[in-house]
Design a protein around this motif. Structure first.
Motif, PDB file in Angstrom:
ATOM      1  N   ARG A  90      50.916  41.492  40.832  1.00 32.58           N
ATOM      2  CA  ARG A  90      50.779  40.743  42.076  1.00 32.58           C
ATOM      3  C   ARG A  90      49.912  39.529  41.832  1.00 32.58           C
ATOM      4  O   ARG A  90      49.002  39.549  41.000  1.00 32.58           O
ATOM      5  N   VAL A  91      50.249  38.456  42.535  1.00 28.79           N
ATOM      6  CA  VAL A  91      49.527  37.195  42.399  1.00 28.79           C
ATOM      7  C   VAL A  91      48.208  37.293  43.152  1.00 28.79           C
ATOM      8  O   VAL A  91      48.183  37.662  44.325  1.00 28.79           O
ATOM      9  N   LEU A  92      47.112  36.985  42.461  1.00 24.73           N
ATOM     10  CA  LEU A  92      45.799  36.957  43.087  1.00 24.73           C
ATOM     11  C   LEU A  92      45.396  35.534  43.465  1.00 24.73           C
ATOM     12  O   LEU A  92      44.758  35.324  44.500  1.00 24.73           O
ATOM     13  N   ARG A  93      45.775  34.566  42.618  1.00 18.90           N
ATOM     14  CA  ARG A  93      45.412  33.180  42.844  1.00 18.90           C
ATOM     15  C   ARG A  93      46.364  32.267  42.100  1.00 18.90           C
ATOM     16  O   ARG A  93      46.714  32.527  40.967  1.00 18.90           O
ATOM     17  N   GLY A  94      46.752  31.177  42.739  1.00 13.56           N
ATOM     18  CA  GLY A  94      47.543  30.170  42.056  1.00 13.56           C
ATOM     19  C   GLY A  94      48.999  30.175  42.471  1.00 13.56           C
ATOM     20  O   GLY A  94      49.374  30.866  43.404  1.00 13.56           O
ATOM     21  N   THR A 104      48.160  30.890  36.772  1.00 16.89           N
ATOM     22  CA  THR A 104      48.224  31.831  37.890  1.00 16.89           C
ATOM     23  C   THR A 104      47.465  33.083  37.468  1.00 16.89           C
ATOM     24  O   THR A 104      47.655  33.585  36.364  1.00 16.89           O
ATOM     25  N   VAL A 105      46.587  33.563  38.351  1.00 17.42           N
ATOM     26  CA  VAL A 105      45.858  34.803  38.108  1.00 17.42           C
ATOM     27  C   VAL A 105      46.632  35.924  38.781  1.00 17.42           C
ATOM     28  O   VAL A 105      46.940  35.845  39.973  1.00 17.42           O
ATOM     29  N   LEU A 106      46.953  36.955  37.998  1.00 16.38           N
ATOM     30  CA  LEU A 106      47.703  38.096  38.505  1.00 16.38           C
ATOM     31  C   LEU A 106      46.901  39.373  38.297  1.00 16.38           C
ATOM     32  O   LEU A 106      45.886  39.370  37.603  1.00 16.38           O
ATOM     33  N   ALA A 107      47.406  40.463  38.858  1.00 17.89           N
ATOM     34  CA  ALA A 107      46.843  41.790  38.619  1.00 17.89           C
ATOM     35  C   ALA A 107      47.979  42.721  38.241  1.00 17.89           C
ATOM     36  O   ALA A 107      49.080  42.632  38.790  1.00 17.89           O
TER      37      ALA A 107
END
Length: 122
Positions: A90-94, A104-107
């Motif tokens: 899931r996208v956290l930022r960007g 893009t920061v993901l988890a």
């Protein structure tokens, strides 16, 4: 005094569910699940060029931001961003610009942060 350099780097990721994360990370990285012996599952690069990812099942939950994380360098943000989110990230930022590199920061499915970076040397 000269110290010996490490011969091999292995990245260890603590997790709650090795099986779920092994499926995610093996598909995300194109790695193979090479061995499993509780509490570990090892993922290796079939070409042998990149570090092993060792998933270690631990009893405590993840808390806060990872101090170390994985960066995935890619030639283009899409279609990789769509592929990883379809796998369960899931996208956290960007996406945002980070020093000239779209990022893009993901988890992963357990909330471990990683970055997807468009990098000229990918």
């Amino acid at each position: 005094m000269t110290e010996a350099a490490p011969k091999e780097i292995v990245v260890v990721l603590d997790c709650d569910d090795r099986k779920t994360l092994a499926e995610f990370w093996s598909r995300a990285l194109g790695y193979r699940i090479t061995r499993t012996a509780p509490p570990y599952t090892a993922l290796t690069d079939p070409a042998g060029r990149h570090p092993e990812l060792l998933l270690q099942e631990v009893p405590e939950p993840k808390r806060g931001k990872n101090r170390m994380h994985i960066d995935l360098r890619v030639p283009a943000m899409e279609p990789e961003l769509s592929r990883l989110t379809a796998l369960g990230a899931r996208v956290l930022r960007g996406p945002f610009d980070d020093a000239g590199c779209p990022t893009t920061v993901l988890a992963d499915p357990e909330g471990n942060e990683f970055c997807l970076i468009v990098f000229g040397g990918a």
